[in-house]
Motif scaffolding. Structure first.
Motif, PDB file in Angstrom:
ATOM      1  N   GLY A 282     -25.059 -28.380  -3.590  1.00 51.52           N
ATOM      2  CA  GLY A 282     -24.907 -29.963  -2.930  1.00 51.52           C
ATOM      3  C   GLY A 282     -23.369 -30.168  -2.572  1.00 51.52           C
ATOM      4  O   GLY A 282     -22.229 -29.659  -3.216  1.00 51.52           O
ATOM      5  N   ASP A 283     -23.468 -31.026  -1.689  1.00 52.56           N
ATOM      6  CA  ASP A 283     -22.107 -31.226  -0.945  1.00 52.56           C
ATOM      7  C   ASP A 283     -21.514 -32.491  -1.876  1.00 52.56           C
ATOM      8  O   ASP A 283     -22.206 -33.633  -2.014  1.00 52.56           O
ATOM      9  CB  ASP A 283     -22.248 -31.925   0.490  1.00 52.56           C
TER      10      ASP A 283
ATOM     11  N   ASP B 243     -22.805 -22.204  -6.483  1.00 56.20           N
ATOM     12  CA  ASP B 243     -21.541 -22.346  -6.800  1.00 56.20           C
ATOM     13  C   ASP B 243     -20.857 -21.969  -8.142  1.00 56.20           C
ATOM     14  O   ASP B 243     -21.393 -22.420  -8.967  1.00 56.20           O
ATOM     15  CB  ASP B 243     -21.150 -24.156  -6.729  1.00 56.20           C
TER      16      ASP B 243
ATOM     17  N   ALA C 116     -19.527 -34.539  -1.431  1.00 58.97           N
ATOM     18  CA  ALA C 116     -19.109 -35.977  -0.685  1.00 58.97           C
ATOM     19  C   ALA C 116     -20.350 -36.695  -0.619  1.00 58.97           C
ATOM     20  O   ALA C 116     -20.506 -37.728  -0.276  1.00 58.97           O
ATOM     21  CB  ALA C 116     -18.511 -35.611   0.770  1.00 58.97           C
ATOM     22  N   GLN C 117     -21.514 -36.503  -1.012  1.00 55.75           N
ATOM     23  CA  GLN C 117     -22.808 -37.068  -0.880  1.00 55.75           C
ATOM     24  C   GLN C 117     -22.620 -37.979  -2.261  1.00 55.75           C
ATOM     25  O   GLN C 117     -21.886 -37.702  -3.242  1.00 55.75           O
ATOM     26  CB  GLN C 117     -24.080 -36.101  -0.915  1.00 55.75           C
TER      27      GLN C 117
ATOM     28  N   ARG D 281     -24.291 -29.574  -7.799  1.00 53.90           N
ATOM     29  CA  ARG D 281     -23.587 -28.411  -7.268  1.00 53.90           C
ATOM     30  C   ARG D 281     -24.100 -27.018  -7.400  1.00 53.90           C
ATOM     31  O   ARG D 281     -23.745 -26.207  -6.592  1.00 53.90           O
ATOM     32  CB  ARG D 281     -22.251 -28.688  -8.293  1.00 53.90           C
TER      33      ARG D 281
ATOM     34  N   ALA E 153     -30.285 -31.713  -4.159  1.00 53.56           N
ATOM     35  CA  ALA E 153     -29.366 -30.952  -3.261  1.00 53.56           C
ATOM     36  C   ALA E 153     -30.544 -29.964  -2.673  1.00 53.56           C
ATOM     37  O   ALA E 153     -30.003 -29.065  -1.838  1.00 53.56           O
ATOM     38  CB  ALA E 153     -28.610 -30.288  -3.971  1.00 53.56           C
TER      39      ALA E 153
END
Length: 356
Positions: A64-65, A337, A67-68, A60, A216
């Motif tokens: 990084g998403d 993030d 949802a992956q 994160r 990511a």
């Protein structure tokens, strides 16, 4: 919960699903192998899930998403951890792990029960050790398989594999350094700090962060910033673990009180005490330390020497210093993030001030 996601629950689901597939595979070879899978299920149940959590928030932090399939990839680190614990317990001849029999004791009891029923059978102790070594090997293989079948594309896996390979080498090297330290019969601060770094700090915090960030696509600047945060957190984590190994409540730690003293663990705590104890204290410490038959009174005497030599205070000061260094580095880190920044700050506190 770590941050805004229940990492332990998600990791448990990933491990359960993976082991369901492994059970089908191994039962096709022979029903006896169910014992290995069941031991792996029990060994991967519970625990703090710190390594997967650091991996997730490293991901994160790099933008990084969520949802992956990052939590499946992160769960591979828990499988790696179980491999290390199983082998560690064999080397230390530990009886328990997380409040249950260590893997080699579990397999020993299985074989002893079978022998009592049949009236024949080999050495239960040797069987237990051999079966546990194989379990640790299986978990090491499965860790690699979990990562590479997690669902990330080949480019992401190639980036992460560099760090995944590094952590497996480093934790094995750190374990060997630990064996050498125990066999030497000498407490040396520099050696204890090397063990601290490679057996625990890189393995528990720094490399999991790197693996997540690499998945990511995190750049070199972020990787270096995560090291500046992760290494001091990992060192403080292990210093806390060393204190708990001597002073922890068995109901919380899952291991008998004073086991590290019976095993003769050459930790930073012990190295400091040896450097600062009086001659009388040192003679008494050398007489008792590392004896597997220590009784409660002797354990208490060793604890008092650790307290009176200010070794406990020194470790607490190091934990505070390392944690502050980590949080300062986190404040400066170029994270993608801000939720990750808060979660990593919370993880640093959880890892270094824990009772478990």
């Amino acid at each position: 919960m770590y941050g805004d996601v229940d990492v332990p629950a998600a990791v448990q689901r990933a491990l359960t699903g993976f082991l369901d597939l492994q059970q089908e595979r191994l039962e096709a070879i022979g029903p006896e192998l169910t014992e290995q899978v069941q031991a792996a299920r029990d060994a991967t149940s519970g625990g703090k899930r710190l390594r997967p959590a650091f991996c997730y928030w490293g991901f994160r932090a790099a933008g990084g998403d969520p949802a992956q399939p990052i939590l499946t990839a992160a769960a591979s680190l828990e499988m790696l951890h179980v491999s290390a614990l199983v082998h560690d317990d064999v080397m230390d001849s530990s009886d328990t792990r997380r409040g249950a029999p260590a893997a080699h004791r579990r397999f020993e009891a299985l074989q002893r029960a079978r022998s009592e029923v049949s009236g024949v059978g080999g050495d239960p102790v040797g069987f237990g050790v051999g079966a546990a070594i194989l379990l640790g090997d299986l978990c090491l293989i499965w860790a690699d398989e979990m990562l590479h079948t997690s669902g990330f594309d080949a480019a992401a896996l190639a980036r992460a594999s560099k760090f995944f390979d590094a952590v497996r080498v480093e934790v094995t090297a750190g374990q060997y350094l630990d064996l050498v330290a125990q066999a030497s019969g000498v407490s040396d601060m520099d050696q204890a700090l090397r063990v601290l770094r490679y057996k625990s700090a890189t393995y528990t915090v720094e490399r999991p962060l790197h693996i997540g960030a690499a998945l990511a696509g995190g750049d070199r600047r972020l990787i270096e910033a995560l090291s500046a945060y992760g290494l001091p957190v990992g060192e403080a984590f292990q210093l806390r673990d060393d204190l708990l190994g001597v002073f922890g409540d068995p109901a919380l730690t899952g291991k008998p009180a004073g086991d590290d003293l019976r095993e003769g663990k050459r930790t930073v705590l012990v190295a400091y005490a040896v450097d600062h104890a009086s001659e009388v204290q040192l003679a008494e410490f050398d007489r008792l330390f590392g004896r597997p038959d220590l009784d409660d009174d002797e354990i208490q005497l060793l604890r008092e020497i650790l307290q009176d030599s200010r070794a406990v205070r020194a470790c607490e000061d190091l934990i505070t210093e390392r944690t502050e260094d980590a949080l300062d580095a986190l404040d400066r880190a170029p994270l993608a993030d801000d939720t990750a920044r808060k979660a990593l700050a919370d993880l640093a506190i959880a890892a270094t001030s824990r009772q478990l």
